[in-house]
Design a protein around this motif. Structure first.
Motif, PDB file in Angstrom:
ATOM      1  N   VAL A 497       0.102   5.906  -1.395  1.00  0.00           N
ATOM      2  CA  VAL A 497       0.859   4.718  -1.812  1.00  0.00           C
ATOM      3  C   VAL A 497       1.108   4.697  -3.314  1.00  0.00           C
ATOM      4  O   VAL A 497       2.028   4.004  -3.782  1.00  0.00           O
ATOM      5  N   MET A 498       0.335   5.453  -4.078  1.00  0.00           N
ATOM      6  CA  MET A 498       0.532   5.489  -5.528  1.00  0.00           C
ATOM      7  C   MET A 498       1.437   6.624  -5.970  1.00  0.00           C
ATOM      8  O   MET A 498       1.784   6.716  -7.150  1.00  0.00           O
ATOM      9  N   ASP A 499       1.814   7.489  -5.051  1.00  0.00           N
ATOM     10  CA  ASP A 499       2.689   8.612  -5.383  1.00  0.00           C
ATOM     11  C   ASP A 499       4.142   8.125  -5.368  1.00  0.00           C
ATOM     12  O   ASP A 499       4.681   7.748  -4.326  1.00  0.00           O
ATOM     13  N   ILE A 500       4.776   8.147  -6.514  1.00  0.00           N
ATOM     14  CA  ILE A 500       6.134   7.598  -6.626  1.00  0.00           C
ATOM     15  C   ILE A 500       7.172   8.472  -5.930  1.00  0.00           C
ATOM     16  O   ILE A 500       8.313   8.051  -5.725  1.00  0.00           O
ATOM     17  N   THR A 501       6.790   9.698  -5.563  1.00  0.00           N
ATOM     18  CA  THR A 501       7.736  10.588  -4.887  1.00  0.00           C
ATOM     19  C   THR A 501       7.683  10.456  -3.371  1.00  0.00           C
ATOM     20  O   THR A 501       8.449  11.116  -2.662  1.00  0.00           O
ATOM     21  N   LYS A 502       6.777   9.629  -2.863  1.00  0.00           N
ATOM     22  CA  LYS A 502       6.594   9.525  -1.414  1.00  0.00           C
ATOM     23  C   LYS A 502       7.146   8.205  -0.880  1.00  0.00           C
ATOM     24  O   LYS A 502       6.705   7.126  -1.282  1.00  0.00           O
ATOM     25  N   GLY A 503       8.101   8.291   0.008  1.00  0.00           N
ATOM     26  CA  GLY A 503       8.546   7.150   0.789  1.00  0.00           C
ATOM     27  C   GLY A 503       9.194   6.026   0.018  1.00  0.00           C
ATOM     28  O   GLY A 503       9.318   6.049  -1.211  1.00  0.00           O
ATOM     29  N   ASN A 504       9.611   5.006   0.770  1.00  0.00           N
ATOM     30  CA  ASN A 504      10.129   3.788   0.169  1.00  0.00           C
ATOM     31  C   ASN A 504       9.107   2.672   0.355  1.00  0.00           C
ATOM     32  O   ASN A 504       7.980   2.913   0.808  1.00  0.00           O
ATOM     33  N   ILE A 505       9.476   1.454   0.030  1.00  0.00           N
ATOM     34  CA  ILE A 505       8.524   0.346   0.083  1.00  0.00           C
ATOM     35  C   ILE A 505       8.023   0.111   1.506  1.00  0.00           C
ATOM     36  O   ILE A 505       6.818  -0.050   1.737  1.00  0.00           O
ATOM     37  N   GLU A 506       8.953   0.111   2.476  1.00  0.00           N
ATOM     38  CA  GLU A 506       8.532  -0.135   3.861  1.00  0.00           C
ATOM     39  C   GLU A 506       7.592   0.957   4.365  1.00  0.00           C
ATOM     40  O   GLU A 506       6.642   0.671   5.107  1.00  0.00           O
ATOM     41  N   ASP A 507       7.832   2.221   3.988  1.00  0.00           N
ATOM     42  CA  ASP A 507       6.945   3.304   4.407  1.00  0.00           C
ATOM     43  C   ASP A 507       5.515   3.052   3.940  1.00  0.00           C
ATOM     44  O   ASP A 507       4.555   3.222   4.703  1.00  0.00           O
ATOM     45  N   LYS A 508       5.367   2.652   2.693  1.00  0.00           N
ATOM     46  CA  LYS A 508       4.030   2.444   2.131  1.00  0.00           C
ATOM     47  C   LYS A 508       3.368   1.209   2.723  1.00  0.00           C
ATOM     48  O   LYS A 508       2.162   1.218   3.000  1.00  0.00           O
ATOM     49  N   VAL A 509       4.152   0.166   2.941  1.00  0.00           N
ATOM     50  CA  VAL A 509       3.586  -1.042   3.551  1.00  0.00           C
ATOM     51  C   VAL A 509       3.117  -0.742   4.971  1.00  0.00           C
ATOM     52  O   VAL A 509       2.040  -1.199   5.390  1.00  0.00           O
ATOM     53  N   ARG A 510       3.886   0.022   5.709  1.00  0.00           N
ATOM     54  CA  ARG A 510       3.490   0.375   7.076  1.00  0.00           C
ATOM     55  C   ARG A 510       2.206   1.202   7.081  1.00  0.00           C
ATOM     56  O   ARG A 510       1.339   1.016   7.953  1.00  0.00           O
TER      57      ARG A 510
END
Length: 752
Positions: A497-510
């Motif tokens: 969740v702290m990696d800015i290159t991974k996913g969008n907001i919904e991906d991290k929230v899920r």
């Protein structure tokens, strides 16, 4: 009123001839009639003005007729298939849309199809078929149309039961307007559900409409079915009405199948309320006692479940083709939409080449050969197969065209030659066969190219958001890999969740939501992960360019980031609300232990799926493939590697699948002993003591209707079909609505 009542039909017996025809045809295919084919036949009968059209002859049925289409041999414009106008409301349009295209409606004699709320011109010589929900507003419009005599005769069909008081009110309006002669018939069709494919349905009037906002008398539906049932401040009367709507929707499903199922459900809550109401509806129907048991003694079972039994599955990232389409693209009622960006750097200055093109495709999971075969397959396997099949079709097309050109050359040579020897008969026959096969080959190529576009659109999202990494970590969390190591679980989630290159907001929230649901980590750890995610998103922004090449430097990546947009902040706020709601549920112990549920049983690995160690070894290969895909847009499908089909292979049975399996196999100390057993054919409420069933010999279960109150998803539907692979059990899956993960997350966010 009496005259209108005489035209009403009894759903369980009115389609006997049609169902017999379908049954005979499908028996030859060694499968029973599906819910979709039965609903389709009922709609065909409705469009035939509810006339008892004799089934086609045996020869026609065997050669010219599709098994789900007993009226196929009746041409439009004949006495049994008159030209007509179809009038529907939005819920009933959602019922017809996945079943019939415009051309198919026209073959049924429908020259116009219009919304009931729209302004409509008078066509006095043409009959009109109304297909609407039985609401006061619809009845007033129909009465007004009859008074104006817009159409020659009207055939009124309600999606579900028309209440007596509304029917009497409508009768008064018609009599007062002196237009009773216009009303030809009134029917309760009991078709108040939407079939997306053979074994998948939702209730048209009991959800938020999968993105389509219906005008509903129940205010609960504005926020969706899960939010409706679990929201605070809902009065008992409103909730009672909603449970009744669900029961009537399932009554439509049961009526369409023409069978009386045994109903199983957990004790308490919404499932029991709906189950008891449905049992009463079936038991009180005058034809229940005369209906023969489906398949002799093998009666179907209807299993009613609550969405709260598994909140992980509708939130988790997936790995299969159909589920990824629903997750990553705009997907509603079998229509997929996405935007294709023009990669030509000079296109911006050309008015004829827009920077982005919106594409729309209608997918039929029961007819499209490629989709039928690969909708449940791992996404990389679908890519590989698409490339191979497209290459094969292209090669065959080239061969046929070369034969055609060769045939033309030989013919020209014969015309210019003094010899009288014609082209050999065998060569002429081969050429004719090749030419005859070309149209079907081109149609198949067109379908494959559509899937090529869809696969590319999904791949762009998968690669840019690193979906495989979210899928792998969520799967490990859900299956208990970190059950005894909460510190490592928190570390892995924090890293993602702290990696800015991974996913969008919904991906991290899920991901955080799955972490909260699938582990017993203390609340302080969950709060730490949430705060770290928020800080990372707030300070570093999100990706606004979804197509960043693999070798892009970190400085270039950061250049693509910036302050959060208004949409980003809204998504973050909704996501945080959803996580807060899940934390509250967990603190009050209102949801079951998901980890224990998912780790108690896992599926047997098939030859197409690797073991856990193989999956781990292939993880790096998968991520490398996804990264390469970004730079291989045009040649992606043709260059898939041999191992690509097994890279996303770890599959575990989710909660709903194991419940159904336990009920079908009558496993001791399982849901078979815990769940209520309701039989509408048993007097006194239909309840049977499960303890008395232990000493009874029960016939094996062949057909199952699995229904989830509060929203279903394609991942759960696919998982359930694992039980149907050997062909002994048919699983039909339904829910109050079919939701994408982001839609379900949005509903959770409305409850905090």
């Amino acid at each position: 009123t009496n005259e209108l009542t005489n035209g009403r039909t009894k759903k369980f017996i009115k389609n006997k001839e049609i169902k017999d025809c379908i049954q005979k045809r499908e028996n030859k295919m060694e499968k029973g009639p599906s819910l979709k084919s039965l609903q389709l036949s009922a709609i065909y009968r409705m469009l035939a003005l509810n006339a008892d059209v004799p089934p086609p002859s045996t020869s026609a049925a065997s050669s010219n007729m599709n098994y789900s289409d007993p009226y196929a041999a009746v041409p439009a414009g004949t006495s049994h298939n008159q030209w007509k106008v179809l009038i529907y409301d939005k819920p009933c349009r959602s019922i017809i849309s996945p079943l019939l295209s415009v051309s198919q409606l026209r073959s049924r004699g429908v020259t116009l199809h219009l919304l009931i709320e729209s302004d409509r011109e008078s066509i006095p010589d043409v009959p009109a078929v109304y297909f609407v929900e039985p609401t006061r507003a619809n009845l007033q419009i129909i009465a007004s149309d009859c008074a104006k005599r817009l159409y020659g005769r009207v055939h009124i069909n309600f999606a579900t039961k028309l209440d007596r008081d509304l029917m009497e009110e409508f009768a008064r309006l018609v009599v007062q307007s002196n237009c009773l002669d216009v009303v030809s018939s009134v029917h309760d069709q009991y078709l108040d559900f939407v079939c997306y494919e053979r074994n998948l349905f939702s209730l048209s009037s009991c959800g938020s409409g999968n993105g389509v906002k219906f005008s509903s008398s129940n205010p609960l539906l504005e926020n969706g079915s899960y939010a409706a049932i679990n929201g605070a401040g809902v009065t008992e009367q409103v909730m009672e009405k909603y449970m009744e709507d669900i029961a009537y929707g399932l009554f439509s499903v049961v009526g369409t199948t023409g069978t009386v199922p045994v109903i199983r459900c957990p004790k308490g809550g919404a499932p029991e309320m709906v189950a008891r109401k449905l049992t009463k509806l079936i038991a009180e129907h005058p034809n229940t006692s005369s209906i023969k048991a489906h398949g002799g003694h093998n009666r179907p079972i209807l299993v009613i479940l609550d969405r709260n039994m598994d909140l992980i599955t509708p939130l988790q990232h997936t790995s299969t083709y159909q589920a990824l389409i629903d997750d990553l693209l705009e997907h509603n009622a079998n229509r997929v939409e996405f935007t294709v960006k023009n990669d030509d750097p000079n296109a911006a200055g050309r008015s004829s080449r827009p920077n982005a093109v919106q594409k729309k495709f209608d997918l039929d999971a029961d007819v499209d050969p490629f989709y039928v075969t690969h909708k449940f397959n791992p996404f990389p396997e679908a890519i590989e197969s698409n490339g191979a099949e497209l290459q094969e079709v292209t090669s065959r097309e080239t061969a046929i065209r070369s034969k055609t050109n060769m045939g033309n050359t030989i013919e020209d040579s014969n015309n210019n030659s003094s010899s009288s020897d014609p082209m050999p008969d065998s060569s002429a026959s081969d050429l004719a066969n090749a030419v005859d096969s070309l149209p079907s080959l081109l149609e198949r190529k067109k379908q494959l190219e559509i899937h090529t576009s869809i696969l590319q659109a999904v791949m762009n999202e998968v690669a840019s958001r690193d979906v495989p990494q979210f899928y792998e970590l969520e799967s490990d969390l859900a299956t208990g890999t970190y059950k005894n190591d909460h510190l490592k679980a928190k570390k892995e989630v924090l890293k993602m969740v702290m990696d800015i290159t991974k996913g969008n907001i919904e991906d991290k929230v899920r991901l955080v939501a799955v972490y909260c649901l699938a582990t017993t980590a203390p609340g302080s750890d969950v709060s730490e992960v949430v705060n770290a995610m928020v800080e990372s998103i707030e300070t570093k922004g999100t990706i606004h360019n979804s197509n960043i090449p693999e070798n892009t430097s970190s400085s270039a990546v950061n250049a693509n980031r910036g302050l959060l947009t208004k949409e980003d902040r809204s998504n973050l706020e909704k996501g945080l609300n959803a996580i807060e709601y899940i934390k509250n549920l967990r603190s009050m112990q209102m949801i079951p232990n998901m980890t224990e549920q998912l780790t108690s049983t896992s599926s047997t690995q098939s030859s197409n799926y690797p073991s856990d160690s193989t999956t781990k070894n292939n993880s790096d290969m998968l991520l490398s493939f996804m990264a390469r895909a970004t730079n291989q847009a045009t040649g992606l499908l043709a260059k898939a590697t041999e191992k690509v089909g097994s890279m996303l292979g770890k599959i575990n049975k989710n909660r709903a699948t194991r419940i159904i399996e336990n009920l079908c196999e009558r496993k001791p100390n399982s849901e078979d002993e815990e769940y209520l057993y309701l039989d509408p054919k048993v007097r006194g409420g239909g309840e049977v003591n499960t303890q008395t069933l232990k000493n009874m010999v029960r016939a094996p279960v062949r057909d199952v209707l699995a229904f989830v109150i509060g929203g279903g998803c394609y991942a759960e539907y696919q998982n359930l079909q694992m039980l149907s692979k050997d062909g002994t059990v048919t699983i039909t899956y339904g829910s109050t609505e079919i939701l994408s993960p982001v839609s379900f997350l949005s509903q959770l966010g409305k409850l905090s």
